[in-house]
Design a protein around this motif. Structure first.
Motif, PDB file in Angstrom:
ATOM      1  N   PRO A  50      61.013  34.483  45.040  1.00  0.00           N
ATOM      2  CA  PRO A  50      62.029  34.121  44.057  1.00  0.00           C
ATOM      3  C   PRO A  50      61.409  33.896  42.675  1.00  0.00           C
ATOM      4  O   PRO A  50      60.263  33.460  42.553  1.00  0.00           O
ATOM      5  N   ALA A  51      62.225  34.184  41.648  1.00  0.00           N
ATOM      6  CA  ALA A  51      61.721  34.125  40.282  1.00  0.00           C
ATOM      7  C   ALA A  51      61.592  32.705  39.771  1.00  0.00           C
ATOM      8  O   ALA A  51      60.710  32.412  38.965  1.00  0.00           O
ATOM      9  N   SER A  52      62.477  31.824  40.200  1.00  0.00           N
ATOM     10  CA  SER A  52      62.453  30.452  39.709  1.00  0.00           C
ATOM     11  C   SER A  52      61.598  29.588  40.629  1.00  0.00           C
ATOM     12  O   SER A  52      61.351  29.919  41.786  1.00  0.00           O
ATOM     13  N   GLY A  53      61.159  28.468  40.099  1.00  0.00           N
ATOM     14  CA  GLY A  53      60.392  27.534  40.918  1.00  0.00           C
ATOM     15  C   GLY A  53      58.902  27.775  40.831  1.00  0.00           C
ATOM     16  O   GLY A  53      58.351  28.049  39.768  1.00  0.00           O
ATOM     17  N   PHE A  54      58.233  27.707  41.978  1.00  0.00           N
ATOM     18  CA  PHE A  54      56.775  27.752  42.028  1.00  0.00           C
ATOM     19  C   PHE A  54      56.245  29.116  41.602  1.00  0.00           C
ATOM     20  O   PHE A  54      56.711  30.162  42.072  1.00  0.00           O
ATOM     21  N   ASN A  55      55.259  29.108  40.711  1.00  0.00           N
ATOM     22  CA  ASN A  55      54.655  30.337  40.212  1.00  0.00           C
ATOM     23  C   ASN A  55      53.502  30.737  41.135  1.00  0.00           C
ATOM     24  O   ASN A  55      52.335  30.452  40.866  1.00  0.00           O
ATOM     25  N   THR A  56      53.833  31.414  42.236  1.00  0.00           N
ATOM     26  CA  THR A  56      52.836  31.782  43.239  1.00  0.00           C
ATOM     27  C   THR A  56      51.746  32.683  42.662  1.00  0.00           C
ATOM     28  O   THR A  56      50.577  32.569  43.029  1.00  0.00           O
ATOM     29  N   ALA A  57      52.122  33.569  41.755  1.00  0.00           N
ATOM     30  CA  ALA A  57      51.146  34.518  41.203  1.00  0.00           C
ATOM     31  C   ALA A  57      50.011  33.817  40.483  1.00  0.00           C
ATOM     32  O   ALA A  57      48.866  34.268  40.517  1.00  0.00           O
ATOM     33  N   PHE A  58      50.315  32.692  39.823  1.00  0.00           N
ATOM     34  CA  PHE A  58      49.298  31.960  39.074  1.00  0.00           C
ATOM     35  C   PHE A  58      48.769  30.739  39.810  1.00  0.00           C
ATOM     36  O   PHE A  58      47.635  30.325  39.592  1.00  0.00           O
ATOM     37  N   GLN A  59      49.591  30.140  40.668  1.00  0.00           N
ATOM     38  CA  GLN A  59      49.237  28.849  41.237  1.00  0.00           C
ATOM     39  C   GLN A  59      49.124  28.836  42.756  1.00  0.00           C
ATOM     40  O   GLN A  59      48.866  27.791  43.341  1.00  0.00           O
ATOM     41  N   GLY A  60      49.295  29.979  43.393  1.00  0.00           N
ATOM     42  CA  GLY A  60      49.185  30.053  44.836  1.00  0.00           C
ATOM     43  C   GLY A  60      47.768  29.765  45.319  1.00  0.00           C
ATOM     44  O   GLY A  60      46.794  29.934  44.584  1.00  0.00           O
ATOM     45  N   LYS A  61      47.669  29.329  46.555  1.00  0.00           N
ATOM     46  CA  LYS A  61      46.371  29.049  47.197  1.00  0.00           C
ATOM     47  C   LYS A  61      46.445  29.613  48.609  1.00  0.00           C
ATOM     48  O   LYS A  61      46.808  28.918  49.536  1.00  0.00           O
ATOM     49  N   GLN A  62      46.096  30.886  48.763  1.00  0.00           N
ATOM     50  CA  GLN A  62      46.220  31.570  50.045  1.00  0.00           C
ATOM     51  C   GLN A  62      44.959  32.365  50.353  1.00  0.00           C
ATOM     52  O   GLN A  62      44.263  32.822  49.447  1.00  0.00           O
ATOM     53  N   ALA A  63      44.699  32.530  51.634  1.00  0.00           N
ATOM     54  CA  ALA A  63      43.580  33.375  52.044  1.00  0.00           C
ATOM     55  C   ALA A  63      43.869  34.817  51.618  1.00  0.00           C
ATOM     56  O   ALA A  63      44.948  35.336  51.902  1.00  0.00           O
ATOM     57  N   PRO A  64      42.925  35.498  50.956  1.00  0.00           N
ATOM     58  CA  PRO A  64      43.186  36.831  50.413  1.00  0.00           C
ATOM     59  C   PRO A  64      42.921  37.981  51.366  1.00  0.00           C
ATOM     60  O   PRO A  64      43.061  39.149  50.995  1.00  0.00           O
ATOM     61  N   GLY A  65      42.485  37.689  52.598  1.00  0.00           N
ATOM     62  CA  GLY A  65      42.218  38.771  53.539  1.00  0.00           C
ATOM     63  C   GLY A  65      41.131  39.706  53.045  1.00  0.00           C
ATOM     64  O   GLY A  65      40.225  39.316  52.305  1.00  0.00           O
ATOM     65  N   SER A  66      41.239  40.970  53.438  1.00  0.00           N
ATOM     66  CA  SER A  66      40.147  41.919  53.184  1.00  0.00           C
ATOM     67  C   SER A  66      39.977  42.316  51.728  1.00  0.00           C
ATOM     68  O   SER A  66      39.004  43.013  51.400  1.00  0.00           O
ATOM     69  N   THR A  67      40.883  41.897  50.829  1.00  0.00           N
ATOM     70  CA  THR A  67      40.604  42.145  49.409  1.00  0.00           C
ATOM     71  C   THR A  67      39.326  41.418  48.989  1.00  0.00           C
ATOM     72  O   THR A  67      38.654  41.824  48.040  1.00  0.00           O
ATOM     73  N   MET A  68      38.968  40.371  49.736  1.00  0.00           N
ATOM     74  CA  MET A  68      37.748  39.611  49.434  1.00  0.00           C
ATOM     75  C   MET A  68      36.496  40.436  49.709  1.00  0.00           C
ATOM     76  O   MET A  68      35.399  40.089  49.237  1.00  0.00           O
ATOM     77  N   LYS A  69      36.612  41.536  50.437  1.00  0.00           N
ATOM     78  CA  LYS A  69      35.451  42.377  50.726  1.00  0.00           C
ATOM     79  C   LYS A  69      34.834  42.959  49.458  1.00  0.00           C
ATOM     80  O   LYS A  69      33.680  43.417  49.481  1.00  0.00           O
ATOM     81  N   ILE A  70      35.590  42.958  48.361  1.00  0.00           N
ATOM     82  CA  ILE A  70      35.003  43.376  47.081  1.00  0.00           C
ATOM     83  C   ILE A  70      33.861  42.433  46.717  1.00  0.00           C
ATOM     84  O   ILE A  70      32.755  42.864  46.369  1.00  0.00           O
ATOM     85  N   VAL A  71      34.125  41.144  46.809  1.00  0.00           N
ATOM     86  CA  VAL A  71      33.101  40.148  46.488  1.00  0.00           C
ATOM     87  C   VAL A  71      32.012  40.145  47.554  1.00  0.00           C
ATOM     88  O   VAL A  71      30.828  40.001  47.246  1.00  0.00           O
ATOM     89  N   THR A  72      32.402  40.313  48.827  1.00  0.00           N
ATOM     90  CA  THR A  72      31.411  40.362  49.906  1.00  0.00           C
ATOM     91  C   THR A  72      30.457  41.539  49.720  1.00  0.00           C
ATOM     92  O   THR A  72      29.240  41.407  49.910  1.00  0.00           O
ATOM     93  N   ALA A  73      31.020  42.685  49.336  1.00  0.00           N
ATOM     94  CA  ALA A  73      30.165  43.854  49.092  1.00  0.00           C
ATOM     95  C   ALA A  73      29.197  43.593  47.939  1.00  0.00           C
ATOM     96  O   ALA A  73      28.030  43.997  47.982  1.00  0.00           O
ATOM     97  N   ALA A  74      29.673  42.911  46.913  1.00  0.00           N
ATOM     98  CA  ALA A  74      28.779  42.551  45.800  1.00  0.00           C
ATOM     99  C   ALA A  74      27.665  41.631  46.277  1.00  0.00           C
ATOM    100  O   ALA A  74      26.497  41.783  45.883  1.00  0.00           O
ATOM    101  N   MET A  75      28.015  40.674  47.133  1.00  0.00           N
ATOM    102  CA  MET A  75      27.002  39.770  47.693  1.00  0.00           C
ATOM    103  C   MET A  75      25.989  40.548  48.522  1.00  0.00           C
ATOM    104  O   MET A  75      24.771  40.279  48.450  1.00  0.00           O
ATOM    105  N   MET A  76      26.457  41.511  49.311  1.00  0.00           N
ATOM    106  CA  MET A  76      25.548  42.301  50.139  1.00  0.00           C
ATOM    107  C   MET A  76      24.555  43.086  49.283  1.00  0.00           C
ATOM    108  O   MET A  76      23.367  43.191  49.607  1.00  0.00           O
ATOM    109  N   MET A  77      25.022  43.621  48.159  1.00  0.00           N
ATOM    110  CA  MET A  77      24.109  44.341  47.267  1.00  0.00           C
ATOM    111  C   MET A  77      23.157  43.377  46.573  1.00  0.00           C
ATOM    112  O   MET A  77      21.971  43.683  46.378  1.00  0.00           O
ATOM    113  N   ARG A  78      23.666  42.206  46.216  1.00  0.00           N
ATOM    114  CA  ARG A  78      22.828  41.210  45.544  1.00  0.00           C
ATOM    115  C   ARG A  78      21.646  40.790  46.417  1.00  0.00           C
ATOM    116  O   ARG A  78      20.534  40.617  45.932  1.00  0.00           O
TER     117      ARG A  78
END
Length: 542
Positions: free
Chosen positions: A281-309
């Protein structure tokens, strides 16, 4: 019945009409004046669920007392009279409600919807005010009486604990927000921006050159206005330029409406300028800016960076992708327990969970420690730093982990929390080769400092772009279908985050040209199926 309130049944709907001059109350549950007469006529408190008759009578009694201005009596008809009574009194006095009509709808179980048609008056100016709310009826734990379950949302659906309604000269002038090209951004056309514009007004309204009008607003416990509900006399708005792009914002608004609960954010990689934010919904809580959720496999971008590091693996390194992998006491598996052979780029494109865990297993507790992922997120992606976007945002969090949580974090589970803005920034960092803190208002407006991070090493940036491009373009890439038709250069990553007792949340992040975006769709399943089309629509608009 005392003067000042009319109570009756009209077309099967209960109606209360109360005057602001002579206030009165009537207890329809007992047939007598006074809201606490029920107990004492029975030998023992009644138990069990409230009945339909009790729901109808108690809600009717409460609404009559409220509309008649009998705050103390209305409070006694709730399960929290100490809080409810003063709140109901403040409703009339603080908001300047001179009269009210409350129409109750048909109960659904213990829930009773109703509509309030009020008149707000201040300094000789009056204006009608209509809104809908609801209440529920419960049985009192000690008395056995049917009572209204007290919550501030009974008075107004946007009220929160400690907040009050106020009418008067607004504390800050209104603002006319425009996009980065000067195009107007009215909330009527871009509904997701309404809460954002409210926040911008409170922070920057005094600097935009406008004049305050007379309004009704919600005031938080600390005295800060949080939401304008009614404008009795308009002020003169000042102009506030944002980084939003009207065309991209329109596409984002349309895209999230395809799902009951969805959020998307878009960022310009070269600058960090936020080009769109939309929620449904458009009104109320701004999930796009203020949400706190597990991001799933999109986090593999950062994991891949860590693996190269840490020299665990690069885009061309051969990795194993078995159906399952063990990390201490927990077994992790791939979707449908698939397996594949090839390099890390192939594992990334197909979103192989086990490859991102098994390659690190021999190094746990050694080179790749329990803080390595968080350190990498902060060092190169600005995740964990304090962002100053111009409005309130929830910064991403990658805490130190232990045991199997460490492995879970590599695939975006465990204690990691992100939102669409955070993950849009991750893709933007890959595309640009360096983190640019997302912002909605330029920092020179108020002199605030932006968060900073080290640029990605060239080899790491090129490796991440290669993997994200493979996910978006190769035959087995999980982002291929969603990203087809999105202009190159492009890259993406899908994700699905498990949530207890519901289908997984759908995540997707990607970039095209000088625009990056990310979306999350609650209970949307696979990332490419729900969140993917949302992101693709936004990228195409850019």
């Amino acid at each position: 019945m005392r003067s000042g309130a009319k109570v009756g049944i009209v077309g099967g709907v209960f109606v209360v009409v109360a005057s602001g001059v002579a206030y009165g109350g009537y207890n329809l549950w007992n047939g007598v004046t006074g809201g606490s007469q029920d107990v004492g006529t029975r030998s023992a408190p009644k138990t069990g669920p409230v009945t339909a008759e009790e729901v109808a009578a108690t809600s009717r009694d409460f609404l009559a007392a409220w509309a008649a201005g009998e705050a103390e009596e209305a409070g006694r008809l709730t399960n929290d009279p100490v809080t409810a009574g003063p709140a109901i009194a403040a409703y009339r006095e603080g908001a300047g409600v001179s009269e009210a009509t409350i129409t109750a709808g048909t109960p659904t179980g213990t829930v009773v919807p109703f509509t309030v048609k009020a008149t707000v008056t201040y300094d000789g100016v009056s204006k009608p005010w209509t809104y809908a709310s609801k209440l529920s009826v419960v049985r009192g734990e000690s008395t056995g009486r049917p009572l209204v379950k007290w919550t501030p949302t009974v008075l107004h659906p946007k009220l929160t604990a400690g907040a009050t309604l106020r009418t008067g000269t607004a504390k800050t002038p209104p603002v006319k927000a425009v996009d980065h090209k000067g195009v107007a951004l009215p909330p009527e056309k871009y509904p997701s921006l309404a809460p954002v514009l409210d926040a911008l007004r409170q922070r920057y309204g005094g600097k935009a050159g406008g004049e305050a009008g007379v309004e009704t607003w919600i005031e938080s416990a600390n005295g800060t206005p949080s939401s304008t509900l009614l404008v009795l006399s308009a002020g003169k708005p000042g102009e506030l330029r944002t980084t939003i792009d009207a065309g991209v914002q329109a596409a984002a608004e349309k895209a999230v409406k395809e799902f009951p609960t969805a959020a998307v954010a878009a960022v310009e990689p070269s600058t960090g300028a936020i080009r769109a934010v939309a929620n449904n919904p458009a009104s109320g809580f701004n999930t796009a800016f203020q949400g706190k959720q597990a991001p799933g496999s999109t986090m593999k971008i950062v994991t891949a960076a860590m693996m190269m590091r840490y020299d665990v693996a690069g885009p061309d390194s051969r990795v194993e992708c078995p159906p399952t992998v063990r990390w201490e006491e927990r077994t992790f598996e791939n979707l449908d327990r698939f397996t594949t052979n090839g390099d890390l780029t192939n594992a990334f494109a197909r979103s192989c969970n086990t490859a991102f865990i098994k390659a690190i297993t021999p190094l746990k507790g050694k080179g790749v420690h329990n803080t390595a992922l968080g350190d990498t997120a902060r060092k190169w992606f600005g995740i964990g730093e304090v962002w100053s976007a111009g409005v309130s945002t929830q910064d991403g969090n990658v805490p130190e982990s232990a045991g199997s949580e460490t492995a879970a974090s590599y695939i975006g589970q465990g204690k990691i929390t992100m939102n669409a803005l955070n993950m849009a920034s991750v893709s933007a960092t890959v595309k640009n080769g360096a983190f640019r803190q997302p912002y909605l208002i330029p920092k020179d407006v108020d002199g605030r400092e932006f968060a900073e991070a080290e640029p990605l090493p060239g080899e790491v940036a090129r490796g991440l772009r290669k993997m994200m491009n493979a996910a978006a373009t190769e035959t087995h890439g999980t982002a291929l279908r969603a990203m087809s038709g999105v202009p190159s250069p492009k890259g993406a990553k899908t994700g699905s985050a498990e949530v207890a007792d519901q289908e997984a949340n759908s995540w997707f992040t990607g970039y095209s040209g000088d625009l990056a975006a990310a979306a999350v769709v609650e209970a949307g399943g696979h990332g490419g199926d729900a969140a993917g089309p949302v992101v693709a629509a936004v990228l195409k608009a850019g």
